[in-house]
Design an enzyme around this catalytic site. Structure first.
Site, short mmCIF file in Angstrom:
data_model
loop_
_atom_site.label_atom_id
_atom_site.label_comp_id
_atom_site.label_asym_id
_atom_site.label_seq_id
_atom_site.Cartn_x
_atom_site.Cartn_y
_atom_site.Cartn_z
N ASP A 137 -61.45 54.20 47.35
CA ASP A 137 -60.31 54.39 46.45
C ASP A 137 -59.82 55.84 46.35
OD1 ASP A 137 -58.31 53.67 44.70
OD2 ASP A 137 -59.56 53.96 42.94
N CYS A 172 -46.38 39.48 32.18
CA CYS A 172 -46.42 40.95 32.19
C CYS A 172 -45.61 41.48 31.01
CB CYS A 172 -45.88 41.49 33.52
SG CYS A 172 -45.72 43.29 33.48
#
Ligand code: SF4
Ligand code: SF4
Length: 391
Positions: free
Chosen positions: A140, A204
């Site tokens: 990451d 969302c």
């Protein structure tokens, strides 16, 4: 001709050893892919970059996207990639009240070191195969398109929420890779997708999923509360709800995740800290409380800014003293967000404080926030509305 079958069986045998070792050290899923560039993902991400969907993430440049789409930039002559997924986070219901919410991936100590440590043994296994062997670990850092790797490795698929979904742990996984010049037998990609489900898009809170698999970071609570160093747009603040670091909504509503087997994992942070506490934290306390956790990425002022917004959404009288203090903070961004929160909470005390500070406020943007907050608070008072928890 005679060498091909033995090369292939060697690659298959080594792949099996690598996968066995990865599972042994605790990864939830592992798969192997060839090291060909991620052409489709590069094209799509560059299109999204041009469409300004990554605005504010200054580190996510077009050059970086190109770099991360080709693992041979990390290991010249790369032939294979080992992709792993580590399941994280036991679920916990938000208790409600004047508490902030922290995204699940940040509940334990920073995962980068943990994934790296587990990958080192797997990497050494590859390095031991020959003196020419090379292998690098990536976790990451934006140097590898890790979701693309997980999908090609055959243990995950793209959800419409842009997360990688896995069969056993859903999207509650953290990803890592080993890039190597050793040839390993690749796995087949899965032929799975979301079908007609649109729950994540519908739920969302800020409408950030603008198309299946496409997030407009400028609207996404994760970006707004973690990477964003600027003011949170006023029009989106109510959508943040109680989130003070990240957002899990599009994962919590995903039906694939409702069957996920979750890792227990140790807790390094309180997942639902009291907002009054966060608003009053000193910088040394912040560093002590969140060191070695991902929450440090938001920064001291960023976390306080987020807590102001959450206080405006779910707070009340308990948060007013801390907000009043922040209304005179040296940082205009904190003064502005504290003013917004006080307007949302409302009440005669908040109106008096806003009036008093507005008269001396030197910053034009903060003055504007105070003026807007007063409009909201007065209109609430005119309708006889009193925010929860306010006397
Ligand atoms: Fe929307 Fe939150 Fe998912 Fe971002 S993380 S896309 S704000 S639900
Ligand atoms: Fe796919 Fe539905 Fe999960 Fe969204 S909520 S990622 S559409 S399965």
């Amino acid at each position: 001709m005679s060498r091909a079958p033995s090369d292939r069986s060697l690659a298959r045998e080594l792949a099996e050893r690598v996968k066995t070792e990865a599972l042994r050290v605790g990864f939830h899923a592992v798969g192997i892919l060839d090291a060909m560039p991620f052409e489709r993902e590069r094209r799509v991400s560059l299109e999204r970059h041009s469409a300004q969907y990554f605005t504010g993430m200054s580190w996510l440049t077009a050059d970086r996207l190109r770099f991360s789409s080709d693992v041979s930039n990390l290991v010249p002559g790369a032939r294979s990639v080992v992709s792993v997924a580590l399941a994280y986070g036991s679920p916990r219901e938000w208790e409600g009240g004047a508490r902030g919410r922290i995204a699940r991936y940040a509940w334990s100590t920073d995962y980068h070191a943990e994934i790296k440590t587990r990958l080192v043994g797997v990497r050494d296994l590859l390095l031991a195969t020959s003196t020419d062997a090379a292998a690098a670990v990536s976790v990451d850092t934006g140097r590898v398109m890790d979701r693309a790797a997980a999908v090609r490795a055959g243990y995950g698929w793209y959800g419409k929420n842009a997360m990688v979904l896995t069969a056993g742990a859903g999207s509650w996984v953290l990803l890592g890779e080993i890039i190597t010049n050793v040839r390993l037998e690749p796995d087949e990609p899965l032929l799975t997708w979301c079908g007609s489900c649109t729950r994540c898009m519908d739920m969302c809170p800020t409408g950030a999923i603008v198309a299946p698999g496409t997030i407009d970071a400028r609207r996404c609570i994760s970006y707004l509360t973690i990477e964003n160093r600027d003011w949170i747009p006023r029009a989106l603040r109510r959508g943040l709800g109680a989130w003070i670091f990240g957002c899990d909504v599009c994962q919590e509503v995903c039906p694939v995740n409702s069957h996920a087997a979750l890792a227990s994992g140790s807790r390094a942070v309180d997942p639902e800290p009291r907002l009054a506490e966060i608003l009053m934290l000193s910088e040394p306390e912040y560093r002590r409380r969140f060191r070695h956790t991902a929450v440090m990425r938001a920064g001291f002022k960023g976390l306080k800014r987020n807590a102001c917004v959450a206080a405006g959404n779910v707070g009340g009288a308990e948060e007013l003293p801390a907000l009043r203090t922040l209304l005179t903070d040296a940082d205009p961004c904190l003064r502005g967000h504290a003013a917004w929160a006080m307007g949302e909470i409302g009440g005669t005390d908040a109106i008096a404080d806003l009036n008093r500070c507005g008269a001396h406020e030197p910053d034009e943007r903060v003055r504007d926030e105070i003026a807007c907050a007063l409009v909201v608070a007065r209109s609430r008072a005119g309708r006889g509305e009193i925010k929860r928890g306010h006397p």
